[in-house]
Design a protein around this motif. Structure first.
Motif, PDB file in Angstrom:
ATOM      1  N   ASN A  24     -57.044   9.063 -16.302  1.00 25.57           N
ATOM      2  CA  ASN A  24     -56.417   9.514 -17.670  1.00 25.57           C
ATOM      3  C   ASN A  24     -57.193  10.783 -18.034  1.00 25.57           C
ATOM      4  O   ASN A  24     -58.322  10.924 -18.107  1.00 25.57           O
ATOM      5  N   GLY A  25     -56.625  12.016 -18.363  1.00 26.80           N
ATOM      6  CA  GLY A  25     -57.083  13.153 -18.944  1.00 26.80           C
ATOM      7  C   GLY A  25     -58.122  13.824 -18.112  1.00 26.80           C
ATOM      8  O   GLY A  25     -59.194  14.429 -18.522  1.00 26.80           O
ATOM      9  N   VAL A  26     -57.939  13.575 -16.746  1.00 28.21           N
ATOM     10  CA  VAL A  26     -59.046  13.990 -15.631  1.00 28.21           C
ATOM     11  C   VAL A  26     -59.091  15.616 -15.866  1.00 28.21           C
ATOM     12  O   VAL A  26     -60.166  16.065 -15.683  1.00 28.21           O
ATOM     13  N   ILE A  27     -58.026  16.276 -16.094  1.00 33.78           N
ATOM     14  CA  ILE A  27     -57.875  17.786 -15.984  1.00 33.78           C
ATOM     15  C   ILE A  27     -58.414  18.132 -17.400  1.00 33.78           C
ATOM     16  O   ILE A  27     -58.004  17.859 -18.513  1.00 33.78           O
ATOM     17  N   GLY A  28     -59.617  18.705 -17.376  1.00 31.93           N
ATOM     18  CA  GLY A  28     -60.204  19.180 -18.679  1.00 31.93           C
ATOM     19  C   GLY A  28     -61.531  18.200 -18.980  1.00 31.93           C
ATOM     20  O   GLY A  28     -62.415  18.706 -19.948  1.00 31.93           O
ATOM     21  N   ARG A  29     -61.942  17.076 -18.064  1.00 34.63           N
ATOM     22  CA  ARG A  29     -62.828  16.333 -18.303  1.00 34.63           C
ATOM     23  C   ARG A  29     -64.165  16.627 -17.540  1.00 34.63           C
ATOM     24  O   ARG A  29     -63.913  17.126 -16.316  1.00 34.63           O
ATOM     25  N   LYS A  30     -65.311  16.292 -18.059  1.00 34.39           N
ATOM     26  CA  LYS A  30     -66.401  16.273 -17.428  1.00 34.39           C
ATOM     27  C   LYS A  30     -66.719  15.577 -16.142  1.00 34.39           C
ATOM     28  O   LYS A  30     -66.281  14.327 -16.475  1.00 34.39           O
ATOM     29  N   ALA A  31     -67.004  15.711 -15.023  1.00 32.47           N
ATOM     30  CA  ALA A  31     -67.241  14.887 -13.922  1.00 32.47           C
ATOM     31  C   ALA A  31     -68.159  13.758 -14.237  1.00 32.47           C
ATOM     32  O   ALA A  31     -69.472  14.038 -15.008  1.00 32.47           O
ATOM     33  N   GLY A  32     -68.002  12.550 -13.833  1.00 34.52           N
ATOM     34  CA  GLY A  32     -68.806  11.604 -14.048  1.00 34.52           C
ATOM     35  C   GLY A  32     -68.967  10.658 -15.487  1.00 34.52           C
ATOM     36  O   GLY A  32     -69.998  10.321 -15.867  1.00 34.52           O
ATOM     37  N   THR A  33     -67.712  11.159 -16.171  1.00 35.38           N
ATOM     38  CA  THR A  33     -68.097  10.493 -17.606  1.00 35.38           C
ATOM     39  C   THR A  33     -67.219   9.337 -18.183  1.00 35.38           C
ATOM     40  O   THR A  33     -66.881   9.051 -19.552  1.00 35.38           O
ATOM     41  N   VAL A  34     -66.231   8.714 -17.170  1.00 36.56           N
ATOM     42  CA  VAL A  34     -65.540   7.883 -17.448  1.00 36.56           C
ATOM     43  C   VAL A  34     -66.329   6.689 -17.776  1.00 36.56           C
ATOM     44  O   VAL A  34     -67.132   5.932 -16.875  1.00 36.56           O
ATOM     45  N   GLU A  35     -66.192   6.027 -18.959  1.00 34.78           N
ATOM     46  CA  GLU A  35     -67.073   4.902 -19.712  1.00 34.78           C
ATOM     47  C   GLU A  35     -66.655   3.513 -18.469  1.00 34.78           C
ATOM     48  O   GLU A  35     -65.492   3.321 -18.188  1.00 34.78           O
ATOM     49  N   GLY A  36     -67.527   2.809 -18.197  1.00 39.96           N
ATOM     50  CA  GLY A  36     -67.575   1.523 -17.499  1.00 39.96           C
ATOM     51  C   GLY A  36     -67.404   1.918 -15.943  1.00 39.96           C
ATOM     52  O   GLY A  36     -67.327   0.750 -15.217  1.00 39.96           O
ATOM     53  N   TYR A  37     -67.481   3.115 -15.578  1.00 41.43           N
ATOM     54  CA  TYR A  37     -67.337   3.552 -14.131  1.00 41.43           C
ATOM     55  C   TYR A  37     -68.699   3.667 -13.491  1.00 41.43           C
ATOM     56  O   TYR A  37     -69.348   4.525 -14.017  1.00 41.43           O
ATOM     57  N   ASN A  38     -68.980   3.049 -12.501  1.00 41.83           N
ATOM     58  CA  ASN A  38     -70.619   3.440 -11.901  1.00 41.83           C
ATOM     59  C   ASN A  38     -70.211   4.586 -10.711  1.00 41.83           C
ATOM     60  O   ASN A  38     -69.803   4.413  -9.549  1.00 41.83           O
ATOM     61  N   TYR A  39     -70.678   5.724 -11.448  1.00 37.83           N
ATOM     62  CA  TYR A  39     -70.561   7.038 -10.364  1.00 37.83           C
ATOM     63  C   TYR A  39     -71.602   6.989  -9.647  1.00 37.83           C
ATOM     64  O   TYR A  39     -72.819   6.489  -9.730  1.00 37.83           O
ATOM     65  N   SER A  40     -71.314   7.742  -8.343  1.00 33.10           N
ATOM     66  CA  SER A  40     -72.453   8.045  -7.552  1.00 33.10           C
ATOM     67  C   SER A  40     -73.303   9.080  -8.494  1.00 33.10           C
ATOM     68  O   SER A  40     -72.884   9.914  -9.305  1.00 33.10           O
ATOM     69  N   PRO A  41     -74.647   9.061  -8.202  1.00 36.04           N
ATOM     70  CA  PRO A  41     -75.587  10.240  -8.737  1.00 36.04           C
ATOM     71  C   PRO A  41     -75.133  11.586  -8.917  1.00 36.04           C
ATOM     72  O   PRO A  41     -75.135  12.518  -9.432  1.00 36.04           O
ATOM     73  N   ALA A  42     -74.638  11.876  -7.342  1.00 31.10           N
ATOM     74  CA  ALA A  42     -73.975  13.261  -6.976  1.00 31.10           C
ATOM     75  C   ALA A  42     -73.037  13.554  -7.966  1.00 31.10           C
ATOM     76  O   ALA A  42     -72.979  14.930  -8.432  1.00 31.10           O
ATOM     77  N   ASN A  43     -72.031  12.667  -8.146  1.00 35.77           N
ATOM     78  CA  ASN A  43     -70.892  13.059  -9.118  1.00 35.77           C
ATOM     79  C   ASN A  43     -71.584  13.133 -10.401  1.00 35.77           C
ATOM     80  O   ASN A  43     -71.243  14.063 -11.139  1.00 35.77           O
ATOM     81  N   LYS A  44     -72.106  12.115 -11.069  1.00 31.40           N
ATOM     82  CA  LYS A  44     -72.700  12.103 -12.426  1.00 31.40           C
ATOM     83  C   LYS A  44     -73.471  13.434 -12.667  1.00 31.40           C
ATOM     84  O   LYS A  44     -73.125  13.855 -13.863  1.00 31.40           O
ATOM     85  N   ASN A  45     -74.271  13.840 -11.746  1.00 35.00           N
ATOM     86  CA  ASN A  45     -75.312  15.127 -11.963  1.00 35.00           C
ATOM     87  C   ASN A  45     -74.394  16.201 -11.482  1.00 35.00           C
ATOM     88  O   ASN A  45     -75.228  17.327 -11.467  1.00 35.00           O
ATOM     89  N   SER A  46     -73.138  16.389 -10.961  1.00 35.27           N
ATOM     90  CA  SER A  46     -72.654  17.520 -10.412  1.00 35.27           C
ATOM     91  C   SER A  46     -72.507  18.851 -11.497  1.00 35.27           C
ATOM     92  O   SER A  46     -72.644  20.083 -11.079  1.00 35.27           O
ATOM     93  N   GLY A  47     -72.415  18.653 -12.824  1.00 36.52           N
ATOM     94  CA  GLY A  47     -72.033  19.598 -13.725  1.00 36.52           C
ATOM     95  C   GLY A  47     -70.666  20.119 -13.642  1.00 36.52           C
ATOM     96  O   GLY A  47     -70.351  21.061 -14.590  1.00 36.52           O
TER      97      GLY A  47
END
Length: 139
Positions: A52-75
């Motif tokens: 939901n709302g992915v287009i325009g959203r910063k990568a790695g920011t959906v609350e409650g999802y355990n992202y990889s460090p690579a995605n979280k820190n991709s900028g």
């Protein structure tokens, strides 16, 4: 005379109009994404995050999802160009991502998928215009 002017314009712009984004086709393309991702008002994180709302959203920011460090820190911010590059080859765009997907290479199918995703806001609601509920003032 008008026909003589309209026909060349239609032929000149016809191919680009045919390449327009098609959200209904994008919903069909999204069928392969459903194995890992959900979208809509009742969407929940699964193997992948809610889209939901992915287009325009910063990568790695959906609350409650355990992202990889690579995605979280991709900028990255998921605009159309960034999403297009990513979906073609996720591991090339974000080395170390845990997304296991070989990639979608077809430009038309990618454009259609983006059109489908763009319909959903961050709460999973479809925009009224995207559903065809266009109103004319005074009617």
């Amino acid at each position: 005379m008008r026909f003589a002017l309209i026909l060349p314009l239609a032929l000149a712009f016809g191919p680009s109009l045919a390449q327009a984004q098609d959200a209904a086709n994008g919903e069909k393309v999204f069928a392969q994404c459903r194995a890992c991702h959900q979208i809509g008002p009742t969407a929940k994180n699964g193997v992948g995050p809610v889209l939901n709302g992915v287009i325009g959203r910063k990568a790695g920011t959906v609350e409650g999802y355990n992202y990889s460090p690579a995605n979280k820190n991709s900028g990255l911010t998921w605009d159309e160009a960034t999403f297009t590059d990513y979906i073609k080859d996720p591991k090339a765009k974000v080395p170390g991502t845990k997304m296991v997907y070989a990639g979608l290479k077809d430009e038309k199918r990618i454009a259609d998928l983006i059109a489908y995703l763009k319909q959903f806001d961050a709460a999973g609601q479809k925009a009224a215009a995207a559903e065809g509920a266009i109103t004319v003032a005074g009617h």
